[in-house]
Design an enzyme around this catalytic site. Structure first.
Site, PDB file in Angstrom:
ATOM      1  N   GLY A  86      38.256  38.659  42.874  1.00  0.00           N
ATOM      2  CA  GLY A  86      38.384  38.476  41.436  1.00  0.00           C
ATOM      3  C   GLY A  86      37.456  39.421  40.699  1.00  0.00           C
ATOM      4  N   GLY A 142      31.986  38.256  37.290  1.00  0.00           N
ATOM      5  CA  GLY A 142      31.641  37.211  36.345  1.00  0.00           C
ATOM      6  C   GLY A 142      32.526  35.994  36.353  1.00  0.00           C
ATOM      7  CB  SER A 182      52.320  49.488  36.608  1.00  0.00           C
ATOM      8  OG  SER A 182      51.024  49.763  36.131  1.00  0.00           O
ATOM      9  CE  LYS A 227      49.326  45.893  35.778  1.00  0.00           C
ATOM     10  NZ  LYS A 227      50.475  46.643  36.332  1.00  0.00           N
TER      11      LYS A 227
END
Length: 778
Positions: free
Chosen positions: A360, A363, A681, A724
């Site tokens: 991930g 933070g 993308s 996203k």
């Protein structure tokens, strides 16, 4: 040869049972009498003709034996002398006269009175046979005497040499040898001279072998004792010399201390042998030598490892859930996955379970999740930073031949934990590199392989250490950067970016309390309103996690502490952070949500979360030049060329000049030009922006999109959809166009995002244009 016949004697005599001794005919014997019954028998003998019948008892522990507890054959003896000793005992000197056996028990009390019958010894040996038996007895006795010289008196040796009769010699040797009572009684009751002599010879042979074995054992024991005494003497000399020279350290004493510690570790035989060899080397080295220091450091390191020390683990699912909920807000799927992993490990008996990899952006709480797992399971927690590690020796250790060598980070973490079953957090495993020193990934493969890490061998300690009890948790920002073999050994668990709502709850319930404690403030002295927290989240931070948000809260606490100490106020309530932190860093871009020609909101994935990526296209009269700006990578440039080729192929359908690629210059720009960008993308975003710029049809400002494009207009799937879509939600997008093949990935999207954003799966670029442009195609 004629046999001489003589009268067989019979007599009624007092009987004295002997304990542990046998009297032979023609022998003098001293013994003590302490039992009252025996003393009465002795007085009865002295009152008559001083004759007494002496026979050995079978059980030495029997204090009052019956007639059945005595041997069959005894000796009629004459009492020669009685001496009164201290107490109730008497010392008696007797002379054996002849063999006899009991024929009748006359009375048993107050002492045994028995009728005995003489057992005459047949004397029918020829002279040569007699001489042969005597010689054989003397040879057997000589062999015995050579090994038992200290135990034989000189008069015994003379008696054996002077004896001429085989029967007498057999009795004499049996009487004077420390033989068992059973064997002496057997010799006494054997009447034929030849058989008695042969019996004695066999006993002597056996006793000689026993003595030889005793001598061998004694010799080996003495040799070891002599060597031990020699070593002790030399050590004492060295100790005294060291004391005289003023040397505080004694290598021998130090080696002994190390040896004792090694024995206490109870390692396997091979490991103990390796360490003991190092101790032997240390004992022979000068105290101040460099090599001695190297060996000493090695031994200290090995002895400090927790070979058999383990934490007592406790797994209570309710407690584990309570700990995870207390330490973290949200992350429900992550918590559920961790609880499932712990439950499987508990049921299967494998303490380490599957290696978890928390992936991930920074933070989001990867490190704190690992700490909570350690606290929930009762494990010690150790963090190992892997960012920038590019040397295999950092993981597996350096060999002792190198100067300044030390164990690798894994063994040092075990040493730091003090137990062999801690939770080790391998932080930023995706940032390991490799160079000419080797690939640390290869060493990490063995560490994380639960099938073979029970014999992990560090190059420094060079002994197998069991890592099977360790629970490993790794963290990474980018799972794609993890080498495939390592990725295959781990259970990937993705931690999503936080929504604004989640950030608000985390700040209110966790971060504010934490910063108050760090700043020394109380809840009465400092308070921040919910509106102020929302302002901090929206206008002072733009991140996937909450690290910058915590810093801003800490900054507010410091400013409040300054005011309190200066006496400017007694308490402070923050309603508008702008008064303390200054102007807002981030403001909503109004133009981004407006419908514009040639401007499309794209979506991008970064290591710190998702981002919106506006793409601008300008069409100008020219000669067909294509300009690409914004620090674009090769893949992104290829996507732009693919998009232009697609537009050329469908120019008629959109009423676009077929020669636009000749008489128009097209400039494609992606803002924030200082930030490098790459990836496929953005294909649909570029194609949409180009068609909008060439047709003049505006693109909806509240629409964002992502997807790869082909020359035929097909929309291909992309990665990082969750990040996203979070970025689209954060920037107030209402609609997000995604590839149709990514529709299953919507299950991973946060529920709050789904609630506020409409997702449009598309398979062709025509569907993208239909949903993105403000009016239908011309």
């Amino acid at each position: 040869m004629a046999i001489t016949r003589r009268v067989v004697k019979t007599a009624t005599l007092p009987l004295i049972p002997l304990r542990g001794m046998v009297v032979f005919p023609r022998m003098l014997l001293h013994f003590e009498i302490g039992r009252e019954k025996s003393a009465l028998a002795l007085r009865g003998a002295m009152d008559t003709d001083q004759l007494v019948f002496l026979v050995a008892q079978r059980d030495l522990t029997d204090n009052d034996p019956s007639i059945e507890g005595l041997y069959a054959t005894g000796v009629v003896a004459k009492v020669c002398q009685i001496l009164k000793t201290s107490g109730n005992t008497m010392r008696v000197l007797v002379e054996g006269l002849y063999r006899a056996k009991v024929t009748e028990l006359v009375k048993a009390d107050p002492f045994m009175l028995v009728t005995v019958r003489e057992r005459p010894e047949p004397d029918n040996l020829e002279s040569l046979q007699e001489e042969a038996l005597v010689r054989r007895c003397r040879v057997a006795f000589s062999n015995y005497a050579d090994l038992a010289q200290e135990d034989l008196a000189p008069d015994v040796m003379l008696g054996v040499a002077a004896a001429e009769k085989a029967g007498y010699l057999a009795d004499f040797i049996a009487a004077n040898l420390p033989m068992p009572v059973e064997e002496k009684a057997m010799v006494l009751q054997t009447l034929p001279t030849a058989r008695r002599a042969e019996l004695l010879i066999s006993i002597l042979h056996r006793e000689t072998e026993v003595l030889r074995l005793e001598k061998d054992i004694q010799s080996r024991v003495q040799e070891r004792m002599d060597q031990s005494q020699k070593e002790y003497y030399l050590r004492e000399q060295m100790r005294v010399i060291a004391e005289e020279l003023g040397d505080a350290d004694n290598p021998l004493e130090e080696a002994q201390e190390y040896a004792a510690k090694i024995d206490a570790l109870q390692l396997d035989e091979k490991s103990s042998e390796v360490l003991q060899k190092e101790v032997d080397k240390l004992s022979k080295m000068p105290v101040g030598s460099h090599e001695a220091t190297v060996v000493r450091n090695y031994l200290d390191t090995c002895l400090s490892l927790p070979w058999h020390i383990a934490s007592k683990l406790h797994l209570n699912m309710e407690n584990a859930r309570r700990v995870l909920d207390h330490d973290h807000y949200g992350l429900e799927k992550v918590k559920e996955h961790i609880l499932e992993t712990l439950a499987v490990g508990s049921l299967s008996g494998e303490a380490q379970g599957q290696v978890l990899c928390l992936v991930g952006p920074p933070g989001v709480g990867k490190t704190s999740v690992a700490k909570s797992v350690a606290r929930a399971t009762g494990r010690k927690y150790v963090r190992v930073a892997l960012g920038g590690v590019h040397d295999e020796s950092e993981i597996r250790g350096h060999r002792r031949t190198y100067l300044g060598s030390m164990p690798g980070r894994i063994i040092r973490a075990i040493q730091q934990a003090g137990v062999n079953n801690p939770l080790i957090l391998l932080d930023e495993i995706d940032k390991m590199g490799s160079d000419f020193h080797g690939d640390p990934t290869a060493a990490m493969l063995e560490v994380l392989d639960t099938e073979q890490n029970n014999t992990f061998t560090d190059h420094y300690i060079d002994l197998p250490f069991d890592l099977s009890g360790v629970m490993f948790i790794t963290t990474a920002n980018d799972a794609d950067a993890i080498p495939a073999p390592l990725y295959d050994r781990m259970d990937i668990l993705r931690l999503p970016s936080y929504t604004a709502k989640e950030k608000f709850h985390i700040a209110r319930d966790y971060l504010v309390k934490k910063q108050l404690k760090h700043s020394g403030l109380s809840a009465r002295q400092f308070r921040i309103t919910d509106e102020a927290l929302e302002t901090l989240i929206e206008n002072y931070t733009r991140e996937a996690g909450v690290r910058e948000l915590e810093r801003q809260i800490g900054k507010l606490c410091r400013k409040a502490a300054k005011k309190l100490v200066a006496g400017e106020c007694k308490s402070l309530t923050v309603k508008d952070p702008e008064t303390l932190l200054g102007p807002k860093k981030y403001r909503d871009d109004v133009t981004q949500l407006q419908d514009q020609v040639g401007v499309v909101n794209g979506l991008a994935w970064t290591a710190v979360g998702g981002e919106t990526m506006p793409i601008e296209v300008a069409v100008m009269d020219g000669t067909g030049k294509i300009e690409l700006t914004g620090s674009l990578g090769d893949v992104m440039k290829e996507s732009a060329r693919t998009a232009i080729s697609y537009v050329r192929s469908c120019a008629d359908a959109w009423h676009i000049d077929k020669d636009f690629y000749k008489n128009k210059d097209i400039h494609i720009h992606v803002p924030e030009g200082a930030v490098p960008k790459d990836g496929p993308s953005a294909g649909v975003t570029m194609a949409t922006a180009i068609i909008s710029a060439l047709t003049g049809i505006p693109v909806k400002g509240d629409v964002a999109m992502t997807g790869e494009i082909t020359l035929r207009g097909r929309v291909l799937p992309i990665g990082g959809l969750r990040e996203k879509t979070m970025a689209a939600y954060t920037h107030h997008m209402k609609t997000v166009i995604i590839p149709a093949d990514n529709q299953p990935d919507l299950a991973e999207v946060d529920g709050e995002v789904k609630e506020h954003v409409r997702f449009v799966p598309v398979a062709e670029l025509s569907a993208v244009l239909k949903n993105a442009l403000t009016r239908p195609t011309p």
